[in-house]
Design a protein around this motif. Structure first.
Motif, PDB file in Angstrom:
ATOM      1  N   GLN A   1      94.448  84.782  62.288  1.00 23.59           N
ATOM      2  CA  GLN A   1      95.036  83.694  61.507  1.00 23.59           C
ATOM      3  C   GLN A   1      96.396  83.285  62.069  1.00 23.59           C
ATOM      4  OE1 GLN A   1      93.738  81.894  58.945  1.00 23.59           O
ATOM      5  NE2 GLN A   1      91.822  82.982  59.287  1.00 23.59           N
ATOM      6  N   ARG A   2      97.183  84.267  62.482  1.00 25.01           N
ATOM      7  CA  ARG A   2      98.492  83.981  63.061  1.00 25.01           C
ATOM      8  C   ARG A   2      98.337  83.223  64.383  1.00 25.01           C
ATOM      9  NH1 ARG A   2     101.221  89.043  64.206  1.00 25.01           N
ATOM     10  NH2 ARG A   2     100.690  89.447  62.053  1.00 25.01           N
ATOM     11  N   ALA A   3      97.310  83.570  65.178  1.00 24.27           N
ATOM     12  CA  ALA A   3      97.065  82.876  66.447  1.00 24.27           C
ATOM     13  C   ALA A   3      96.719  81.412  66.197  1.00 24.27           C
ATOM     14  CB  ALA A   3      95.945  83.570  67.216  1.00 24.27           C
ATOM     15  N   ILE A   4      95.954  81.141  65.140  1.00 25.62           N
ATOM     16  CA  ILE A   4      95.608  79.757  64.803  1.00 25.62           C
ATOM     17  C   ILE A   4      96.878  78.960  64.506  1.00 25.62           C
ATOM     18  CG2 ILE A   4      94.477  78.285  63.092  1.00 25.62           C
ATOM     19  CD1 ILE A   4      92.386  80.559  62.787  1.00 25.62           C
ATOM     20  N   ALA A   5      97.742  79.514  63.677  1.00 30.56           N
ATOM     21  CA  ALA A   5      98.972  78.811  63.291  1.00 30.56           C
ATOM     22  C   ALA A   5      99.909  78.620  64.490  1.00 30.56           C
ATOM     23  CB  ALA A   5      99.679  79.585  62.185  1.00 30.56           C
ATOM     24  N   ARG A   6     100.049  79.642  65.319  1.00 35.79           N
ATOM     25  CA  ARG A   6     100.936  79.532  66.476  1.00 35.79           C
ATOM     26  C   ARG A   6     100.409  78.517  67.489  1.00 35.79           C
ATOM     27  NH1 ARG A   6     101.818  85.150  68.945  1.00 35.79           N
ATOM     28  NH2 ARG A   6     103.194  83.987  70.297  1.00 35.79           N
ATOM     29  N   PHE A   7      99.092  78.506  67.729  1.00 36.55           N
ATOM     30  CA  PHE A   7      98.516  77.541  68.661  1.00 36.55           C
ATOM     31  C   PHE A   7      98.762  76.124  68.159  1.00 36.55           C
ATOM     32  CE2 PHE A   7      95.366  74.947  70.691  1.00 36.55           C
ATOM     33  CZ  PHE A   7      95.253  75.471  71.970  1.00 36.55           C
ATOM     34  N   ALA A   8      98.544  75.885  66.862  1.00 36.67           N
ATOM     35  CA  ALA A   8      98.750  74.549  66.298  1.00 36.67           C
ATOM     36  C   ALA A   8     100.208  74.121  66.435  1.00 36.67           C
ATOM     37  CB  ALA A   8      98.319  74.525  64.840  1.00 36.67           C
ATOM     38  N   ARG A   9     101.119  75.054  66.189  1.00 37.01           N
ATOM     39  CA  ARG A   9     102.542  74.733  66.280  1.00 37.01           C
ATOM     40  C   ARG A   9     102.939  74.381  67.713  1.00 37.01           C
ATOM     41  NH1 ARG A   9     104.076  78.643  63.252  1.00 37.01           N
ATOM     42  NH2 ARG A   9     104.330  80.170  64.893  1.00 37.01           N
ATOM     43  N   LEU A  10     102.453  75.151  68.681  1.00 35.31           N
ATOM     44  CA  LEU A  10     102.806  74.887  70.077  1.00 35.31           C
ATOM     45  C   LEU A  10     102.095  73.649  70.623  1.00 35.31           C
ATOM     46  CD1 LEU A  10     102.924  78.490  71.561  1.00 35.31           C
ATOM     47  CD2 LEU A  10     104.831  76.988  70.980  1.00 35.31           C
TER      48      LEU A  10
ATOM     49  N   LEU B   1      88.212  79.990  65.875  1.00 32.13           N
ATOM     50  CA  LEU B   1      88.769  81.235  65.334  1.00 32.13           C
ATOM     51  C   LEU B   1      88.457  81.424  63.850  1.00 32.13           C
ATOM     52  CD1 LEU B   1      92.112  81.998  67.116  1.00 32.13           C
ATOM     53  CD2 LEU B   1      89.790  82.572  67.709  1.00 32.13           C
ATOM     54  N   HIS B   2      88.305  80.341  63.091  1.00 35.49           N
ATOM     55  CA  HIS B   2      87.916  80.509  61.688  1.00 35.49           C
ATOM     56  C   HIS B   2      86.510  81.090  61.582  1.00 35.49           C
ATOM     57  CE1 HIS B   2      91.360  79.072  59.553  1.00 35.49           C
ATOM     58  NE2 HIS B   2      91.332  77.877  60.121  1.00 35.49           N
ATOM     59  N   ALA B   3      85.613  80.651  62.462  1.00 35.08           N
ATOM     60  CA  ALA B   3      84.265  81.228  62.476  1.00 35.08           C
ATOM     61  C   ALA B   3      84.323  82.703  62.858  1.00 35.08           C
ATOM     62  CB  ALA B   3      83.374  80.458  63.443  1.00 35.08           C
ATOM     63  N   LEU B   4      85.185  83.041  63.809  1.00 33.68           N
ATOM     64  CA  LEU B   4      85.346  84.444  64.203  1.00 33.68           C
ATOM     65  C   LEU B   4      85.959  85.262  63.066  1.00 33.68           C
ATOM     66  CD1 LEU B   4      85.109  86.600  66.416  1.00 33.68           C
ATOM     67  CD2 LEU B   4      87.349  85.859  67.252  1.00 33.68           C
ATOM     68  N   CYS B   5      86.926  84.694  62.353  1.00 34.84           N
ATOM     69  CA  CYS B   5      87.529  85.387  61.206  1.00 34.84           C
ATOM     70  C   CYS B   5      86.487  85.677  60.132  1.00 34.84           C
ATOM     71  CB  CYS B   5      88.657  84.552  60.608  1.00 34.84           C
ATOM     72  SG  CYS B   5      90.181  84.617  61.530  1.00 34.84           S
ATOM     73  N   ALA B   6      85.610  84.724  59.878  1.00 31.17           N
ATOM     74  CA  ALA B   6      84.575  84.934  58.865  1.00 31.17           C
ATOM     75  C   ALA B   6      83.634  86.058  59.287  1.00 31.17           C
ATOM     76  CB  ALA B   6      83.794  83.633  58.646  1.00 31.17           C
ATOM     77  N   ALA B   7      83.278  86.096  60.565  1.00 30.36           N
ATOM     78  CA  ALA B   7      82.387  87.161  61.054  1.00 30.36           C
ATOM     79  C   ALA B   7      83.083  88.517  60.996  1.00 30.36           C
ATOM     80  CB  ALA B   7      81.936  86.849  62.480  1.00 30.36           C
ATOM     81  N   VAL B   8      84.376  88.551  61.355  1.00 29.90           N
ATOM     82  CA  VAL B   8      85.135  89.807  61.310  1.00 29.90           C
ATOM     83  C   VAL B   8      85.215  90.311  59.872  1.00 29.90           C
ATOM     84  CG1 VAL B   8      87.487  90.720  61.533  1.00 29.90           C
ATOM     85  CG2 VAL B   8      86.446  89.497  63.430  1.00 29.90           C
ATOM     86  N   ALA B   9      85.485  89.422  58.933  1.00 28.86           N
ATOM     87  CA  ALA B   9      85.585  89.832  57.528  1.00 28.86           C
ATOM     88  C   ALA B   9      84.238  90.345  57.018  1.00 28.86           C
ATOM     89  CB  ALA B   9      86.070  88.662  56.683  1.00 28.86           C
ATOM     90  N   ARG B  10      83.170  89.653  57.368  1.00 29.21           N
ATOM     91  CA  ARG B  10      81.829  90.048  56.902  1.00 29.21           C
ATOM     92  C   ARG B  10      81.439  91.404  57.490  1.00 29.21           C
ATOM     93  NH1 ARG B  10      79.905  85.525  57.648  1.00 29.21           N
ATOM     94  NH2 ARG B  10      79.256  85.730  59.803  1.00 29.21           N
ATOM     95  N   ARG B  11      81.614  91.560  58.805  1.00 29.54           N
ATOM     96  CA  ARG B  11      81.236  92.825  59.442  1.00 29.54           C
ATOM     97  C   ARG B  11      82.181  93.959  59.043  1.00 29.54           C
ATOM     98  NH1 ARG B  11      76.281  93.060  62.174  1.00 29.54           N
ATOM     99  NH2 ARG B  11      75.786  90.913  62.698  1.00 29.54           N
ATOM    100  N   GLY B  12      83.463  93.651  58.884  1.00 25.03           N
ATOM    101  CA  GLY B  12      84.417  94.676  58.477  1.00 25.03           C
ATOM    102  C   GLY B  12      84.141  95.200  57.086  1.00 25.03           C
TER     103      GLY B  12
END
Length: 194
Positions: free
Chosen positions: A56-65, A11-22
């Protein structure tokens, strides 16, 4: 590498791509499409920020669960139930695979996530922690992949004898042709020579 770290890496790689393309304006068409539905984004970059923060929220929630977070405690209701409010804030699109067109790098993330979800260790975690489905379902829909079915954690009640079996819903609702249009037909073969 544990499951939460691998999920975070995807998801961090996806976040970087979303930020770059956005930042390059890739979501302008999606923001305009949302505007026609009545939930307009004033700025196409708002869709980028919303998507990035959800990931980012999905990353944190997955780690917590995945770490074994305790189930939430039920809260006592202090006020009577109030009627549901109309949504005023714009939301992400809900079409399956909508992110693949504006962010081509999302296909790599979808492939990696599909392989991650197919592993027995991940499937066991999803079966043990059903709350992960609330994180994974919207993400899978956004990337156009199907969430693998987890084994049923509880037995289903048997159907009463003689109860009707529900028919499968139609895959696509029938829409009559608009006046002045004709349904598509296969072209006819030319007439045979006489």
């Amino acid at each position: 590498m544990n499951l939460a770290a691998r999920f975070a890496a995807i998801l961090h790689a996806l976040c970087a791509a979303v930020a770059r393309r956005g930042a390059a304006g890739a979501f302008a068409g999606e923001a305009a499409r949302q505007g026609r539905r009545g939930t307009a984004f004033a700025d196409p970059h708002a869709l980028t920020v919303l998507l990035w923060s959800r990931l980012q929220r999905a990353i944190a929630r997955f780690a917590r669960l995945a770490a074994g977070a305790p189930p939430p405690r039920p809260r006592p209701r202090k006020t009577p139930a109030r009627p549901a409010r109309a949504r005023s804030a714009p939301d992400l699109p809900r079409r399956r695979g909508w992110l693949l067109a504006p962010v081509p790098e999302a296909t790599a993330a979808a492939s990696q996530l599909r392989a991650f979800l197919a592993e027995p260790e991940t499937r066991a975690l999803i079966a043990a922690e059903p709350r992960l489905g609330r994180i994974l379902r919207p993400l899978c829909r956004t990337l156009g992949i199907l969430l693998p079915e987890a084994p049923q954690s509880r037995a289903r009640r048997p159907r009463a004898p003689g109860a009707p079996v529900a028919a499968d819903p139609p895959t696509r609702p029938h829409r009559p042709a608009q006046p002045g249009t004709y349904p598509l037909r296969r072209p006819r073969a030319p007439p045979a020579p006489a």
